[in-house]
Design a protein around this motif. Structure first.
Motif, PDB file in Angstrom:
ATOM      1  N   ALA A  88       6.843   0.998 -10.047  1.00  0.00           N
ATOM      2  CA  ALA A  88       6.773   0.946 -11.509  1.00  0.00           C
ATOM      3  C   ALA A  88       7.170  -0.432 -12.023  1.00  0.00           C
ATOM      4  CB  ALA A  88       7.678   2.025 -12.111  1.00  0.00           C
ATOM      5  N   ASN A  89       8.205  -1.015 -11.449  1.00  0.00           N
ATOM      6  CA  ASN A  89       8.657  -2.342 -11.884  1.00  0.00           C
ATOM      7  C   ASN A  89       7.592  -3.406 -11.634  1.00  0.00           C
ATOM      8  OD1 ASN A  89      11.103  -1.247 -12.676  1.00  0.00           O
ATOM      9  ND2 ASN A  89      12.179  -1.842 -10.804  1.00  0.00           N
ATOM     10  N   GLY A 148      13.274   5.496  -4.819  1.00  0.00           N
ATOM     11  CA  GLY A 148      13.412   4.046  -4.839  1.00  0.00           C
ATOM     12  C   GLY A 148      12.066   3.339  -4.804  1.00  0.00           C
ATOM     13  N   ASP A 149      11.147   3.818  -3.953  1.00  0.00           N
ATOM     14  CA  ASP A 149       9.821   3.214  -3.866  1.00  0.00           C
ATOM     15  C   ASP A 149       9.042   3.423  -5.162  1.00  0.00           C
ATOM     16  OD1 ASP A 149      10.213   2.219  -1.336  1.00  0.00           O
ATOM     17  OD2 ASP A 149       9.248   3.897  -0.305  1.00  0.00           O
ATOM     18  N   GLY A 169       1.790   8.070  -9.006  1.00  0.00           N
ATOM     19  CA  GLY A 169       2.898   8.967  -8.720  1.00  0.00           C
ATOM     20  C   GLY A 169       3.433   9.555 -10.011  1.00  0.00           C
ATOM     21  N   THR A 170       4.711   9.364 -10.261  1.00  0.00           N
ATOM     22  CA  THR A 170       5.311   9.874 -11.500  1.00  0.00           C
ATOM     23  C   THR A 170       5.319   8.826 -12.615  1.00  0.00           C
ATOM     24  OG1 THR A 170       7.513   9.231 -10.728  1.00  0.00           O
ATOM     25  CG2 THR A 170       6.785  11.480 -10.232  1.00  0.00           C
ATOM     26  N   THR A 171       4.798   7.640 -12.330  1.00  0.00           N
ATOM     27  CA  THR A 171       4.773   6.564 -13.325  1.00  0.00           C
ATOM     28  C   THR A 171       3.505   6.662 -14.166  1.00  0.00           C
ATOM     29  OG1 THR A 171       6.057   5.063 -11.924  1.00  0.00           O
ATOM     30  CG2 THR A 171       4.746   4.070 -13.680  1.00  0.00           C
ATOM     31  N   ASN A 195       0.839  -1.192   0.000  1.00  0.00           N
ATOM     32  CA  ASN A 195       0.000   0.000   0.000  1.00  0.00           C
ATOM     33  C   ASN A 195       0.876   1.246   0.000  1.00  0.00           C
ATOM     34  OD1 ASN A 195      -1.441  -2.164   2.083  1.00  0.00           O
ATOM     35  ND2 ASN A 195      -2.815  -1.323   0.547  1.00  0.00           N
ATOM     36  N   VAL A 196       0.266   2.385  -0.234  1.00  0.00           N
ATOM     37  CA  VAL A 196       0.974   3.652  -0.113  1.00  0.00           C
ATOM     38  C   VAL A 196       0.281   4.484   0.959  1.00  0.00           C
ATOM     39  CG1 VAL A 196       1.792   3.648  -2.489  1.00  0.00           C
ATOM     40  CG2 VAL A 196      -0.397   4.715  -1.951  1.00  0.00           C
ATOM     41  N   LYS A 197       1.038   5.378   1.575  1.00  0.00           N
ATOM     42  CA  LYS A 197       0.480   6.212   2.631  1.00  0.00           C
ATOM     43  C   LYS A 197      -0.231   7.431   2.053  1.00  0.00           C
ATOM     44  CE  LYS A 197       3.905   4.995   6.168  1.00  0.00           C
ATOM     45  NZ  LYS A 197       4.975   5.521   7.074  1.00  0.00           N
ATOM     46  N   GLU A 198      -1.391   7.694   2.592  1.00  0.00           N
ATOM     47  CA  GLU A 198      -2.161   8.893   2.263  1.00  0.00           C
ATOM     48  C   GLU A 198      -2.281   9.100   0.751  1.00  0.00           C
ATOM     49  OE1 GLU A 198      -0.319  12.081   4.371  1.00  0.00           O
ATOM     50  OE2 GLU A 198      -0.951  11.326   6.329  1.00  0.00           O
TER      51      GLU A 198
END
Length: 327
Positions: A82-83, A76-77, A99-101, A54-57
């Motif tokens: 993305a991978n 890094g996360d 995110g940026t992906t 999961n990701v926070k917030e």
């Protein structure tokens, strides 16, 4: 057997929205649709979901072309995320952004949504079924348009895992959109529950298109709306193309009617207020090979000397959207 935590929101939705006839079938349908003995790659895809975490917030957007999940991830996360998402490729329906992906999918499914959205009924507070909904991109856009419940059905276990990867990252911000790995034939007969049913990119894969329309009709409450998108050909109300073994390299294409013929089929199937709201040739900008879908795509399926024809010599893909109401 304990319920997979991934499926708890699905069970809760079926109970909350009084889908009791379907709820009784749900455990068996999930077990069959996710049987790793039948789907050899599924175990690996499920491990991807476990690793994704999961990701926070998270901050979720459902109203922009890229259905997106923003989060404050380290470099890094972000790369790890993305991978893992790329391990679920090919990604065919989208686009998505985490995110940026940016997941640059084979189809610009946002273009289809923009073509049909102005013509459908307001989805606010409606219960929606998306038949053959792929990885759920359009289902999330339906939620962004106000739907209070969206059930996406598609028998592909890869699409199931792509859907759950995105939903998992959305965390508590995930809308009431759920995925069931089944086809239309697994929906209980005469359910008559949904306010809107979408069937996009399915009809031409059915051996009996009228039976498909009747099954779609049975999912809708009286007065409910059908949004039907499919391959068509140019012609009058009597025109139907029955291709040979393949159409644009697809082996399971059975009937390509004209839009006018399809409108007649809908009337025969018990729909009213049938209207053709969009018809357009599919372009190589809308369906194409990308870094997230590296296999053959539309450009490979057209005659290299005449892009108005498929490689088999049929008219190039043309798609139409029709809207109708159940009587």
């Amino acid at each position: 057997m304990p319920i997979d935590p991934r499926h708890l929101p699905l069970y809760h939705a079926f109970i909350e929205h009084d889908l009791a006839p379907w709820l009784a079938c749900l455990p068996a349908q999930l077990a069959e649709g996710l049987d790793t003995r039948r789907h050899g790659d599924l175990s690996g895809w499920l491990r991807v979901l476990d690793k994704l975490g999961n990701v926070k917030e998270p901050r979720v957007s459902l109203t922009t072309p890229h259905v997106s999940v923003d989060a404050d991830l380290s470099e890094g996360d972000q790369q790890r995320c993305a991978n893992l998402l790329k391990a679920l490729a090919p990604w065919r329906k989208g686009p998505w952004r985490v995110g940026t992906t940016v997941i640059d999918t084979e189809w610009h499914s946002d273009w289809k949504w923009e073509r049909l959205a102005p013509h459908i009924s307001d989805l606010t507070e409606r219960r929606v079924l998306d038949v053959g909904g792929g990885n759920g991109y359009h289902g999330f856009r339906m939620a962004g348009a106000g739907a209070r419940l969206v059930i996406v059905i598609d028998p592909s276990p890869r699409f199931y895992c792509q859907f759950h990867a995105i939903r998992q990252l959305m965390g508590p911000q995930a809308p009431d959109v759920h995925f069931l790995p089944v086809g239309i034939e697994d929906v209980p007969a005469r359910l008559e529950t949904f306010d809107t049913t979408f069937s996009m990119g399915v009809l031409y894969h059915r051996r009996s298109p009228i039976d498909h329309l009747l099954a779609l009709r049975d999912t809708l409450r009286p007065g409910g709306e059908l949004v039907l998108e499919t391959l068509v050909v140019e012609g009058d109300e009597h025109t139907v193309l029955v291709p040979g073994e393949r159409y644009a390299q697809m082996p399971n294409v059975y009937f390509l009617p004209s839009s006018l013929a399809l409108a007649q089929w809908l009337t025969r199937a018990g729909f009213t207020n049938v209207r053709i709201v969009d018809e357009a040739v599919t372009t190589r900008d809308e369906q194409r090979r990308t870094d997230w879908m590296t296999y053959q795509s539309l450009a490979d399926f057209l005659d290299p000397n005449d892009p108005t024809r498929t490689i088999e010599g049929y008219p190039a893909p043309r798609r139409a959207v029709l809207i109708a109401e159940r009587t």
